[in-house]
Scaffold this motif. Structure first.
Motif, PDB file in Angstrom:
ATOM      1  N   VAL A   1       0.837  -1.213   0.000  1.00 53.08           N
ATOM      2  CA  VAL A   1       0.000   0.000   0.000  1.00 53.08           C
ATOM      3  C   VAL A   1       0.863   1.250   0.000  1.00 53.08           C
ATOM      4  O   VAL A   1       0.679   2.149  -0.831  1.00 53.08           O
ATOM      5  CB  VAL A   1      -0.969   0.014   1.215  1.00 53.08           C
ATOM      6  N   ILE A   2       1.834   1.333   0.921  1.00 52.38           N
ATOM      7  CA  ILE A   2       2.621   2.582   0.969  1.00 52.38           C
ATOM      8  C   ILE A   2       3.592   2.679  -0.215  1.00 52.38           C
ATOM      9  O   ILE A   2       3.940   3.787  -0.631  1.00 52.38           O
ATOM     10  CB  ILE A   2       3.351   2.809   2.316  1.00 52.38           C
ATOM     11  N   TYR A   3       3.974   1.533  -0.781  1.00 54.59           N
ATOM     12  CA  TYR A   3       4.789   1.575  -2.000  1.00 54.59           C
ATOM     13  C   TYR A   3       4.017   2.293  -3.108  1.00 54.59           C
ATOM     14  O   TYR A   3       4.542   3.202  -3.763  1.00 54.59           O
ATOM     15  CB  TYR A   3       5.158   0.148  -2.435  1.00 54.59           C
ATOM     16  N   TYR A   4       2.772   1.889  -3.338  1.00 50.10           N
ATOM     17  CA  TYR A   4       1.978   2.516  -4.402  1.00 50.10           C
ATOM     18  C   TYR A   4       1.614   3.960  -4.063  1.00 50.10           C
ATOM     19  O   TYR A   4       1.533   4.817  -4.944  1.00 50.10           O
ATOM     20  CB  TYR A   4       0.728   1.690  -4.703  1.00 50.10           C
ATOM     21  N   GLN A   5       1.405   4.248  -2.785  1.00 51.27           N
ATOM     22  CA  GLN A   5       1.118   5.636  -2.385  1.00 51.27           C
ATOM     23  C   GLN A   5       2.296   6.549  -2.704  1.00 51.27           C
ATOM     24  O   GLN A   5       2.138   7.607  -3.321  1.00 51.27           O
ATOM     25  CB  GLN A   5       0.804   5.686  -0.882  1.00 51.27           C
TER      26      GLN A   5
ATOM     27  N   LEU B   1       5.095  10.687  -5.587  1.00 50.17           N
ATOM     28  CA  LEU B   1       6.393  11.252  -5.938  1.00 50.17           C
ATOM     29  C   LEU B   1       6.578  11.456  -7.440  1.00 50.17           C
ATOM     30  O   LEU B   1       7.625  11.930  -7.870  1.00 50.17           O
ATOM     31  CB  LEU B   1       7.517  10.363  -5.395  1.00 50.17           C
ATOM     32  N   GLN B   2       5.565  11.118  -8.237  1.00 49.42           N
ATOM     33  CA  GLN B   2       5.656  11.398  -9.675  1.00 49.42           C
ATOM     34  C   GLN B   2       5.727  12.904  -9.888  1.00 49.42           C
ATOM     35  O   GLN B   2       5.011  13.662  -9.248  1.00 49.42           O
ATOM     36  CB  GLN B   2       4.418  10.865 -10.407  1.00 49.42           C
ATOM     37  N   LYS B   3       6.570  13.308 -10.801  1.00 51.86           N
ATOM     38  CA  LYS B   3       6.762  14.743 -11.028  1.00 51.86           C
ATOM     39  C   LYS B   3       5.641  15.355 -11.869  1.00 51.86           C
ATOM     40  O   LYS B   3       5.466  16.550 -11.898  1.00 51.86           O
ATOM     41  CB  LYS B   3       8.097  14.994 -11.747  1.00 51.86           C
ATOM     42  N   ASP B   4       4.882  14.506 -12.567  1.00 49.58           N
ATOM     43  CA  ASP B   4       3.907  15.050 -13.515  1.00 49.58           C
ATOM     44  C   ASP B   4       2.466  14.894 -13.056  1.00 49.58           C
ATOM     45  O   ASP B   4       1.542  14.958 -13.841  1.00 49.58           O
ATOM     46  CB  ASP B   4       4.054  14.359 -14.871  1.00 49.58           C
TER      47      ASP B   4
ATOM     48  N   SER C   1       0.885  16.759 -10.518  1.00 52.52           N
ATOM     49  CA  SER C   1       0.387  17.861  -9.699  1.00 52.52           C
ATOM     50  C   SER C   1      -0.934  18.388 -10.250  1.00 52.52           C
ATOM     51  O   SER C   1      -1.221  18.271 -11.422  1.00 52.52           O
ATOM     52  CB  SER C   1       1.403  18.991  -9.620  1.00 52.52           C
ATOM     53  N   VAL C   2      -1.739  18.957  -9.369  1.00 46.56           N
ATOM     54  CA  VAL C   2      -3.051  19.447  -9.756  1.00 46.56           C
ATOM     55  C   VAL C   2      -3.007  20.955  -9.885  1.00 46.56           C
ATOM     56  O   VAL C   2      -3.369  21.691  -8.981  1.00 46.56           O
ATOM     57  CB  VAL C   2      -4.111  19.011  -8.721  1.00 46.56           C
ATOM     58  N   GLY C   3      -2.504  21.432 -11.009  1.00 47.66           N
ATOM     59  CA  GLY C   3      -2.485  22.875 -11.268  1.00 47.66           C
ATOM     60  C   GLY C   3      -1.838  23.665 -10.154  1.00 47.66           C
ATOM     61  O   GLY C   3      -1.023  23.166  -9.395  1.00 47.66           O
ATOM     62  N   GLU C   4      -2.242  24.915 -10.047  1.00 48.40           N
ATOM     63  CA  GLU C   4      -1.687  25.755  -8.993  1.00 48.40           C
ATOM     64  C   GLU C   4      -2.293  25.424  -7.644  1.00 48.40           C
ATOM     65  O   GLU C   4      -1.824  25.850  -6.612  1.00 48.40           O
ATOM     66  CB  GLU C   4      -1.919  27.235  -9.343  1.00 48.40           C
ATOM     67  N   ALA C   5      -3.410  24.665  -7.677  1.00 50.71           N
ATOM     68  CA  ALA C   5      -4.051  24.315  -6.413  1.00 50.71           C
ATOM     69  C   ALA C   5      -3.216  23.326  -5.617  1.00 50.71           C
ATOM     70  O   ALA C   5      -3.380  23.195  -4.427  1.00 50.71           O
ATOM     71  CB  ALA C   5      -5.424  23.728  -6.676  1.00 50.71           C
ATOM     72  N   GLY C   6      -2.338  22.604  -6.309  1.00 47.05           N
ATOM     73  CA  GLY C   6      -1.348  21.861  -5.543  1.00 47.05           C
ATOM     74  C   GLY C   6      -1.411  20.369  -5.582  1.00 47.05           C
ATOM     75  O   GLY C   6      -0.619  19.738  -6.236  1.00 47.05           O
ATOM     76  N   ALA C   7      -2.329  19.756  -4.890  1.00 46.21           N
ATOM     77  CA  ALA C   7      -2.401  18.314  -4.642  1.00 46.21           C
ATOM     78  C   ALA C   7      -1.030  17.695  -4.493  1.00 46.21           C
ATOM     79  O   ALA C   7      -0.318  17.978  -3.552  1.00 46.21           O
ATOM     80  CB  ALA C   7      -3.216  17.599  -5.693  1.00 46.21           C
ATOM     81  N   SER C   8      -0.592  16.848  -5.427  1.00 47.77           N
ATOM     82  CA  SER C   8       0.621  16.092  -5.190  1.00 47.77           C
ATOM     83  C   SER C   8       1.880  16.941  -5.243  1.00 47.77           C
ATOM     84  O   SER C   8       2.950  16.468  -4.925  1.00 47.77           O
ATOM     85  CB  SER C   8       0.725  14.950  -6.192  1.00 47.77           C
ATOM     86  N   ALA C   9       1.755  18.207  -5.635  1.00 46.88           N
ATOM     87  CA  ALA C   9       2.904  19.094  -5.523  1.00 46.88           C
ATOM     88  C   ALA C   9       3.323  19.214  -4.058  1.00 46.88           C
ATOM     89  O   ALA C   9       4.446  19.589  -3.738  1.00 46.88           O
ATOM     90  CB  ALA C   9       2.566  20.467  -6.087  1.00 46.88           C
ATOM     91  N   LEU C  10       2.396  18.874  -3.152  1.00 50.27           N
ATOM     92  CA  LEU C  10       2.713  18.906  -1.722  1.00 50.27           C
ATOM     93  C   LEU C  10       3.746  17.847  -1.354  1.00 50.27           C
ATOM     94  O   LEU C  10       4.429  17.963  -0.357  1.00 50.27           O
ATOM     95  CB  LEU C  10       1.448  18.671  -0.894  1.00 50.27           C
ATOM     96  N   LEU C  11       3.831  16.795  -2.169  1.00 50.17           N
ATOM     97  CA  LEU C  11       4.782  15.726  -1.873  1.00 50.17           C
ATOM     98  C   LEU C  11       6.089  15.968  -2.607  1.00 50.17           C
ATOM     99  O   LEU C  11       6.566  15.103  -3.321  1.00 50.17           O
ATOM    100  CB  LEU C  11       4.199  14.375  -2.299  1.00 50.17           C
TER     101      LEU C  11
END
Length: 398
Positions: free
Chosen positions: A288-292, A297-300, A302-312
């Motif tokens: 589970v944490i491997y897939y999370q 950590l994928q660089k591509d 992110s959810v626009g300027e709102a962020g989402a995975s850019a937080l990681l």
């Protein structure tokens, strides 16, 4: 390319999310996909039945600045139509009255909105399934806040008295620094109903050595929580771990990150359970944490300027972070174990490689021999158990 008959079948069998009156430039997300609302957009069709996370962020009229994300989980049934309407006053999606909703459902089933609905990208479905496969309708009902909406806006003061690390303080500031942030007193504190995880075990009437042992190995605490809070279901615990990660990554909830951290710390803090009583739970957990982390950590993504995975971003995972420390200890534990389940060993290797390759982390071993990668004839290598059947059949050892 999908043929017309197949597409029509997916439109009929899939769920539909009908979103009415949503302002242009608003970001609307479902699972790992994001849409920027145009003038004709009225929702998403061909959604596979099952659990999904819907999230959105309103923007300024020029589409350059975004509000904190709000999200909610749904358990979509076969051909179900979920209807939400934009409330201009509160800048959020709200449910519509039942009679009105039924009228809209019929209109969707008659294909009246079809040309205004964006299709769910089925090629991304596998990623979502790996992030949410333990979340059930019961998980959602048990954990979701009153009203179902998860947003950092409702979390003001909720974490005021918790001890935060430097990176958590950065996130706290990052999520709250927004021109959209309205005064906190306007919003009730509506948190999720996460399972309380004690960070330190305190117990009267036992020897200090025993108390120290209980805090060094969280196996007994894990067993107690599984019985008391999860009804003995390991899948229920893993469902909460996935719920919290999604609410953090897609929903930008700081409360969710704290719960994810607590659960990861609990499981990686067990020194006995992975090799004795609960090896299969730990194999599932590492998976589970491997897939999370692989997705986050994928660089591509992110959810626009709102962020989402850019937080990681990488700054979250410095070499002095809680995750690095716990993984380092867990990897050493696997290395030094005299007996280890083969699947657990395999997924631990994959997690270690992911962290080394994505973050450049180095895990110092206690000796020259790395027990996770051992030679076949190495006398110091752990015994590997191949547990093919969960029924308790005799393992083969090497």
């Amino acid at each position: 390319m999908m043929d017309a008959d197949k597409a029509l079948e997916l439109v009929k069998s899939g769920a539909t999310l009908l979103l009415l009156d949503v302002p242009q430039y608003t970001l609307i997300g479902i699972d790992t996909q994001v849409f920027s609302v145009g003038p004709a957009f009225k929702g998403i069709k061909m959604i596979p039945p099952g659990v999904h996370f819907v999230f959105y962020s309103s923007s300024t009229r020029d589409g350059k600045e975004f509000s904190p994300i709000t999200g909610f989980f749904i358990d979509a049934g076969y051909s179900q139509v979920v209807v939400r309407m934009w409330d201009q006053q509160e800048e959020r999606l709200i449910k519509v009255p039942e009679e009105e909703e039924e009228r809209y459902r019929q209109a969707v089933r008659s294909f009246e909105f079809d040309k205004h609905l964006g299709p769910y990208d089925l090629s991304l479905c596998a990623d979502w399934k790996r992030l949410s496969n333990y979340i059930t309708k019961t998980t959602i009902e048990r954990l979701e806040p009153i009203g179902g909406e998860i947003t950092v806006t409702y979390e003001h003061g909720m974490l005021k008295n918790t001890c935060k690390s430097a990176m958590e303080r950065v996130l706290d500031e990052q999520l709250r620094n927004s021109k959209f942030s309205s005064p906190a007193e306007k919003h009730p504190k509506r948190g999720c109903y996460y399972t309380p995880i004690p960070h330190i075990i305190k117990r009267k009437g036992i020897e200090s050595e025993q108390l120290t042992s209980l805090n060094l190995d969280k196996t007994e605490l894990l067993d107690t929580l599984l019985v008391k809070d999860y009804g003995g279901s390991e899948e229920s615990l893993l469902g909460e771990l996935q719920f919290a990660f999604i609410a953090f990554l897609m929903g930008q909830s700081l409360e969710a990150f704290m719960q994810w951290k607590s659960l990861v710390s609990l499981l990686l803090g067990c020194t006995e359970a992975p090799f004795q009583t609960r090896s299969q739970l730990f194999t599932k957990f590492i998976k589970v944490i491997y897939y999370q982390l692989k997705y986050g950590l994928q660089k591509d993504c992110s959810v626009g300027e709102a962020g989402a995975s850019a937080l990681l971003d990488d700054s979250w995972f410095s070499s002095d972070s809680f995750l690095h420390r716990l993984c380092k200890d867990f990897f050493s534990l696997v290395q030094d174990a005299s007996v280890v389940d083969g699947d657990l060993l395999s997924w631990t290797r994959k997690l270690k490689e992911l962290l080394e390759n994505s973050l450049g982390w180095e895990f110092q071993q206690k000796s020259a021999v790395d027990g996770i990668y051992f030679e076949e004839n190495d006398e110091y290598a752990p015994v590997v158990e191949m547990l093919d059947e969960p029924s308790g059949s005799e393992p083969t050892t090497s």
